[in-house]
Design an enzyme around this catalytic site. Structure first.
Site, PDB file in Angstrom:
ATOM      1  N   ASN A  12       0.854  -1.188   0.000  1.00  0.00           N
ATOM      2  CA  ASN A  12       0.000   0.000   0.000  1.00  0.00           C
ATOM      3  C   ASN A  12       0.891   1.240   0.000  1.00  0.00           C
ATOM      4  OD1 ASN A  12      -1.582   2.250   0.981  1.00  0.00           O
ATOM      5  ND2 ASN A  12      -3.156   0.783   1.545  1.00  0.00           N
ATOM      6  N   HIS A  15       0.852   6.232   2.003  1.00  0.00           N
ATOM      7  CA  HIS A  15       1.572   7.181   2.852  1.00  0.00           C
ATOM      8  C   HIS A  15       2.828   7.756   2.201  1.00  0.00           C
ATOM      9  CE1 HIS A  15      -1.422   6.866   5.844  1.00  0.00           C
ATOM     10  NE2 HIS A  15      -1.347   5.544   5.803  1.00  0.00           N
ATOM     11  N   HIS A  48      -5.642   3.660  -1.707  1.00  0.00           N
ATOM     12  CA  HIS A  48      -6.975   4.021  -1.207  1.00  0.00           C
ATOM     13  C   HIS A  48      -7.255   5.468  -1.573  1.00  0.00           C
ATOM     14  CE1 HIS A  48      -9.776   4.336   2.602  1.00  0.00           C
ATOM     15  NE2 HIS A  48     -10.388   4.671   1.486  1.00  0.00           N
ATOM     16  N   ARG A  50      -9.425   8.255  -0.928  1.00  0.00           N
ATOM     17  CA  ARG A  50     -10.421   8.671   0.070  1.00  0.00           C
ATOM     18  C   ARG A  50     -11.289   9.808  -0.458  1.00  0.00           C
ATOM     19  NH1 ARG A  50     -10.385   7.738   5.593  1.00  0.00           N
ATOM     20  NH2 ARG A  50      -9.004   6.042   6.255  1.00  0.00           N
ATOM     21  N   ARG A  54      -7.039  12.831   1.087  1.00  0.00           N
ATOM     22  CA  ARG A  54      -5.998  13.231   2.038  1.00  0.00           C
ATOM     23  C   ARG A  54      -4.615  12.701   1.672  1.00  0.00           C
ATOM     24  NH1 ARG A  54      -7.819  10.164   7.500  1.00  0.00           N
ATOM     25  NH2 ARG A  54      -9.762  11.226   6.911  1.00  0.00           N
ATOM     26  N   GLU A  75      -8.621   0.526  -3.201  1.00  0.00           N
ATOM     27  CA  GLU A  75      -9.444   0.599  -1.996  1.00  0.00           C
ATOM     28  C   GLU A  75     -10.385   1.794  -2.104  1.00  0.00           C
ATOM     29  OE1 GLU A  75      -7.107   0.637   1.554  1.00  0.00           O
ATOM     30  OE2 GLU A  75      -6.794  -1.522   1.516  1.00  0.00           O
ATOM     31  N   THR A 106      -8.253   3.591   8.601  1.00  0.00           N
ATOM     32  CA  THR A 106      -9.438   2.750   8.650  1.00  0.00           C
ATOM     33  C   THR A 106      -9.502   2.039   9.998  1.00  0.00           C
ATOM     34  OG1 THR A 106      -9.242   2.428   6.269  1.00  0.00           O
ATOM     35  CG2 THR A 106     -10.723   0.963   7.450  1.00  0.00           C
ATOM     36  N   GLU A 156     -10.958  -9.475   3.066  1.00  0.00           N
ATOM     37  CA  GLU A 156      -9.696  -9.101   3.692  1.00  0.00           C
ATOM     38  C   GLU A 156      -9.953  -8.888   5.173  1.00  0.00           C
ATOM     39  OE1 GLU A 156      -6.150  -5.720   3.591  1.00  0.00           O
ATOM     40  OE2 GLU A 156      -7.320  -6.127   1.780  1.00  0.00           O
ATOM     41  N   HIS A 199      -3.586  -4.658   7.788  1.00  0.00           N
ATOM     42  CA  HIS A 199      -3.740  -3.487   8.649  1.00  0.00           C
ATOM     43  C   HIS A 199      -2.828  -3.608   9.867  1.00  0.00           C
ATOM     44  CE1 HIS A 199      -5.778   0.337   9.482  1.00  0.00           C
ATOM     45  NE2 HIS A 199      -5.507   0.056  10.742  1.00  0.00           N
TER      46      HIS A 199
END
Length: 249
Positions: A12, A15, A48, A50, A54, A75, A106, A156, A199
């Site tokens: 992922n 970030h 993801h 959003r 963000r 996502e 999340t 998941e 996660h």
């Protein structure tokens, strides 16, 4: 013990975009991170988009969809806007996640059991477009059964509670959560669902989860981006890949 099937690693890159957006410029580039992740052994890339944008942006999704040679796992929240974006790009997979504007990340799994009818209608066009539909849920039998009923192909399992308990030294709770994850991975598999997890996973917590024989994919992001500060992105991913492979033998 005989060697199990290879466990896929989805990296992922959200970030990387968080760091970029802190200065409002174009660096670091999430697409560059995704390509480096590919070279380091990632089997797929997760991003993801959003509602509040963000971190990952619409332009990032477009660039990833055009340039990646490994599957893109998109996502998204179960909103009309995100459905339209997914149908435009037709990523390999879409993972439906809960999303609250005020949360940092999340916080839990999607509530499927209380929203079956809407979610079944929501995912139908995505499946028709050729996207594999995954539902991000807690390790809970009722949620897994509901995900199966609405036609999801993949679940998941949210590993955040397990990872938090480990980090905070609540080892009895950690072990109980790990056992719950193990049981629900087996249950999901028994229904014919492909089982993924993710996660909060770190080098310390990944192997007990990676050892679940029913598991086919882990999605890991924040920890790897953090470790990249110290090790570099490719060595950080390579070490996670090594630990996952070791757990499967």
């Amino acid at each position: 013990m005989s060697e199990q099937p290879k466990l896929r690693l989805g990296v992922n890159i959200d970030h990387v975009a968080t760091v970029r957006n802190a200065r409002g410029g174009a660096y670091p580039d999430p697409l560059r991170a995704a390509k480096l992740a590919e070279e380091a052994g990632a089997d797929g890339i997760t991003a993801h988009l959003r509602e509040d944008r963000r971190h990952i942006s619409d332009a990032d999704i477009e660039a990833l969809a055009e340039a990646l040679t490994v599957p893109l796992n998109f996502e998204m929240a179960a909103t009309d806007e995100m459905q339209a974006i997914a149908l435009r790009h037709k990523p390999h997979a879409v993972c439906i996640v809960p999303e609250k504007r005020e949360e940092r990340t999340t916080e839990g799994g999607l509530e499927v059991a209380k929203d079956e009818n809407r979610l079944a209608h929501f995912i139908a066009p995505l499946r028709e477009a050729g996207c594999r539909v995954s539902i991000f849920i807690a390790a809970d039998r009722a949620q897994i059964e509901a995900a199966h009923r609405i036609g999801a192909e993949v679940i998941e399992l949210h590993t955040g509670a397990y990872c938090d308990a480990h980090a905070e030294g609540r080892f009895a709770e950690r072990d109980a959560e790990l056992e719950r994850l193990r049981e629900m991975a087996s249950f999901g598999h028994s229904l014919g669902l492909e089982v993924h997890a993710g996660h909060g996973l770190t080098y310390e917590t990944v192997q007990p989860v990676a050892a679940f024989p029913e598991l086919r994919e882990l999605n890991i992001g924040h920890f790897l981006v953090g470790e990249a500060i110290f090790l570099g992105l490719q060595p950080a991913i390579a070490e996670m890949r090594r630990l996952m492979d070791e757990a499967r033998t």
